[in-house]
Structures are given as C-alpha cells and as structure tokens.
Design a protein around this motif. Structure first.
Motif, short mmCIF file in Angstrom:
data_model
loop_
_atom_site.label_atom_id
_atom_site.label_comp_id
_atom_site.label_asym_id
_atom_site.label_seq_id
_atom_site.Cartn_x
_atom_site.Cartn_y
_atom_site.Cartn_z
N VAL A 151 0.83 -1.20 0.00
CA VAL A 151 0.00 0.00 0.00
C VAL A 151 0.88 1.26 0.00
O VAL A 151 0.59 2.23 -0.72
N VAL A 152 1.95 1.25 0.80
CA VAL A 152 2.87 2.40 0.81
C VAL A 152 3.43 2.62 -0.59
O VAL A 152 3.47 3.76 -1.09
N THR A 153 3.85 1.56 -1.24
CA THR A 153 4.41 1.66 -2.58
C THR A 153 3.36 2.17 -3.57
O THR A 153 3.66 2.97 -4.45
N SER A 154 2.13 1.72 -3.39
CA SER A 154 1.06 2.10 -4.30
C SER A 154 0.70 3.59 -4.16
O SER A 154 0.65 4.31 -5.15
N ILE A 155 0.47 4.04 -2.93
CA ILE A 155 0.11 5.45 -2.73
C ILE A 155 1.32 6.35 -2.95
O ILE A 155 1.17 7.53 -3.28
N GLY A 156 2.52 5.81 -2.80
CA GLY A 156 3.73 6.61 -3.03
C GLY A 156 4.35 6.41 -4.39
O GLY A 156 5.51 6.78 -4.61
N GLN A 157 3.58 5.85 -5.33
CA GLN A 157 4.15 5.46 -6.63
C GLN A 157 4.73 6.62 -7.43
O GLN A 157 5.62 6.41 -8.26
N PHE A 158 4.27 7.83 -7.19
CA PHE A 158 4.78 8.97 -7.96
C PHE A 158 5.81 9.79 -7.19
O PHE A 158 6.30 10.81 -7.70
N LEU A 159 6.17 9.37 -5.98
CA LEU A 159 7.21 10.03 -5.21
C LEU A 159 8.57 9.54 -5.70
O LEU A 159 8.89 8.35 -5.60
N THR A 160 9.37 10.43 -6.22
CA THR A 160 10.61 10.05 -6.89
C THR A 160 11.56 9.27 -6.00
O THR A 160 12.14 8.26 -6.42
#
Length: 444
Positions: free
Chosen positions: A127-136
């Motif tokens: 979930v962290v990876t999914s919601i943070g997918q656009f954080l460089t």
C-alpha cells in the motif's frame, strides 16, 4: 503493486457513524480541525494526490474525513482509531506517513509501521508503494524475518515490519531510529495485548524518540487494551465507530450444527463445491490440525492449500500470492491470516474451530471471530461466514459471540443439504453479480 480500484467510490458510501474524542490540546484550539470533504483540502503532496486519483479514491471515507485532519495537524498529535475493515484506515495512516517523511532523505528511516504478521507487513508495504508510486525518492524496507541481511543496515525512509524483527535490528544497530517521526501500529488490539505482542511493542517504543507521533489502528479495542493504549499513546485524539456498527454488515453469518466433532470434516468436504464459487478461507485452531485437514482433503481429491506459522517466510509469501492470484482457491490457516489480509475474491469464511482464548480455551474470543469473518465481505461486496459447532461448549461460545455483537445467526442443517446449498449460493451469487471492483489493498 496491487491492482487499482475500478469503483472505489462505492466503498465510501458505507453507512456508519464516526465518533471523535479530542485530546486536551485540540479542545483548547479556537478553531479545532473538523472534517474534510476532498483530499485536496488536506494540503497533501501533489504526488500523493496524483496516486490517490490514479487509485480511484474519489473522496475521503468517513473515517478518513475525521482522522486525516487530526493526524496531519501540526504539531503532530497521537491518534487512537477504532476503525472497521473496509473503511479506509490503511490508506489514512499511509497517507499521513508519506506526508510526514522528508523525501529528500530516502536513506534515513523516518517512519515505522508495525504489524503482527509478515503477511500484513507485506500488504502494508504494498500500500505504501502504491500510494507513493509517484514520489521520486520513495524507499520502503520490510523489517520481517529473513529480509534484512546480518551485515546490512535498514536504509529506507519508510520501514514496515513485525515487532520482534524490528527490536532485533535496533539492538544490533542495523536500524537507526534517531530520526523517526511517526510510529504506526496496525491491529493494535493484538499488538498491545499484554498476553500477545504487547511487551515487544513496548520495548520497541522505548527505543524510539520521545516526541514521535504515535498512530494506533484496529478494528476492535477491548476495554483493557484501550486503557493501555491511552498510556502507550498519551493525550491522543480518538475516533471510533459506534458499537452497533462493528459487525461487518455485508456478511451473512451462519452456523452449522454438526452432530459430533468427527462429523465436521465430512461436512467441510460437502461444502467444498460452494467454496470454489469464489475463494474461501478455513480457520482452524492449530497448525497440526490445519496440516492434517489439508492432507486429508487432498487425499480425498480436493484441491486445497495450507498456510501457517510453521512455514518459512518466503514460502508463506508464495502461498499467499498463489491465493491472491486465484492459483489456489481454498486456503486452510490458523489465526495468522485472521487480521488485515485483503483478498477481494474471498466469498466464504469457515470457522472450523470457534476462536477461543484464555487458559485451556476457557472463553470465547469475539474479537478474533470478528477479524476472521472480516476476510470476506470486502470492499462493499457480500460474503458468507459459517461457524461449526459440535458440542455444548462450542454452542455456548458461539451464542456468547452473537450476544456480544448483537447479531442473529442463520442456522444451517447438515441433514438438509439442498436448503444449505440454496442459502449459501444465494448470498455468494449476489456478490458475484455486483460490478467487479478490486481496491488496491489500502482499504483495510
């Protein structure tokens, strides 16, 4: 990464009321933070807003409306949140974490999220990876058994793990906790229970910065755990669902009155055809019985898999992934999967053994029952739970659970199989008739 939702907005319309209890700091504020109606109102990082939109989060759920403004306020404040499965609690604390982290320091641990099992830790990591997918510069580490080599350090900004492994990594100086800003504990009723993981969580907390923000989330909070939670997370804001909202409304809760303990297996096999309409989880008391039932069903020609704590970590990951993907459709397990695990296709949960607690299983375990049946009826769907009883003790335990939850259970008769199939199929088929939507795992 988990699949994006197709119609997340349906989730947000669930009918439940959220109560908020402000801490002293919040009460003294002239204009206390209230609800928000859009994610844009929260001042979230643009990358997080972009991800929420991509994952089809059209608006905050009721829990998110109340919790997010409080969790994101400055100075940071503690939170204790009793929030039912499917209300968006995981997305709420993950969004908070990603808003607190300084993403210019991707190699410095800044947020720690704890879960009771490697399976739930892996799911939260997803979930962290999914919601943070656009954080460089987003970097996420899994602090679970076998994941961090002995000669390496935890060098990711977000760390998701289990308390025992995290405690060992800190002690061995592989995990620098000096810059941690936020601690999240999911399934907090189990994690803080002094009979369970409470001591480990307390030790981990004692090693962390004193001013760290603490967020505690769980679907249930027994009174004794709530008392300890208020000490663990002092001066916390609190949110909770009203008591009558605790039971998962999308689940048809049934019970099967088995003639004897030995008859339970034959009845389970009769249910096998219904289990395969969607996916099913069978909960049993012990690892040994899980393995024995799986072997016996396999020998009788049924395709079932088994997962419990005796399996090594990598094998557990594979078994759960096979179940998620539909490669296996019937899974026998212990309470290791009772909490938090999302598999959207699960249409049936069977309590082969009623959850009990205390010395010699002296008392019924309502909280575990609620967590178990919550593995079905996910994401606005409906599902079936069937609990087996076979003697006076199991009958009394189930009756006590029903009284605790103020519910009426539907009786299934083992000697009228046509009627049993009709009742169960009616519920499962109504679920499959609904539009197929699979949220991204962040709605636990």
């Amino acid at each position: 990464m988990a699949e994006p939702a197709k119609d997340e907005s349906r989730l947000q319309e669930n009918a439940y009321d959220v109560e908020v209890q402000f801490n002293d700091l919040q009460k003294d504020t002239d204009n206390p933070l209230g609800s928000v109606h859009t994610f844009e109102d929260l001042g979230l990082p643009s990358e997080v807003l972009r991800a929420l939109a991509a994952l089809r989060f059209s608006k905050p759920s009721k829990v998110q409306e109340k919790a997010l403004p409080l969790m994101l306020s400055n100075p940071p404040q503690n939170m204790i949140a009793q929030s039912q499965s499917g209300t968006g609690k995981t997305a709420a604390f993950v969004t908070t974490v990603l808003s607190r982290v300084d993403h210019s320091k991707p190699n410095q641990p800044q947020a720690l999220l704890l879960a009771p099992s490697r399976e739930l830790a892996r799911q939260i990591q997803s979930v962290v990876t999914s919601i943070g997918q656009f954080l460089t510069n987003l970097a996420v580490a899994a602090a679970i058994p076998g994941s961090i080599p002995k000669d390496s350090r935890v060098d990711k900004s977000v760390v998701v793990g289990t308390p025992g492994t995290v405690m060992d990594l800190i002690r061995k100086r592989q995990f620098d906790v000096s810059q941690l800003r936020v601690l999240v504990i999911d399934e907090a009723d189990n994690m803080l229970d002094q009979q369970g993981l409470g001591e480990q969580c307390a030790r981990v907390k004692s090693m962390l910065p004193k001013d760290i923000q603490i967020l505690l989330f769980s679907a249930t909070f027994p009174d004794k755990v709530m008392k300890y939670a208020t000490v663990f997370a002092p001066n916390a804001n609190m949110i909770k669902l009203r008591k009558q909202e605790l039971t998962v409304k999308g689940i048809s809760q049934m019970y099967m009155d088995c003639p004897s303990e030995s008859d339970k297996y034959d009845i389970l096999c009769k249910l096998y055809g219904l289990m395969n309409i969607g996916s099913s989880i069978i909960f049993v008391k012990t690892r040994d019985s899980a393995t024995q039932i799986q072997q016996r069903m396999t020998n009788d020609g049924h395709k079932v898999s088994v997962l419990h704590g005796a399996y090594e970590g990598a094998e557990r990951d594979t078994l759960l992934e096979d179940f998620r993907s539909g490669k296996s459709k019937v899974l026998i397990t212990t309470n290791v999967l009772a909490r938090g695990i999302d598999v959207s296709t699960v249409s049936m949960v069977i309590n082969y053994d009623i959850p009990m607690k205390g010395m010699g299983d002296a008392m019924h375990d309502t909280e575990t029952y609620l967590h178990r049946i919550g593995r079905t009826g996910r994401f606005g769907r409906v599902g079936v739970s069937i609990t087996f009883i076979s003697d006076k003790k199991s009958f009394d335990a189930l009756r006590a659970i029903a009284q605790d939850l103020e519910i009426d259970l539907v009786a299934l008769k083992p000697d009228d199989w046509d009627e049993t199939e009709k009742l169960v199929q009616r519920v499962i088929k109504s679920s499959r008739a609904q539009p197929d939507f699979v949220p991204s795992g962040n709605t636990v």
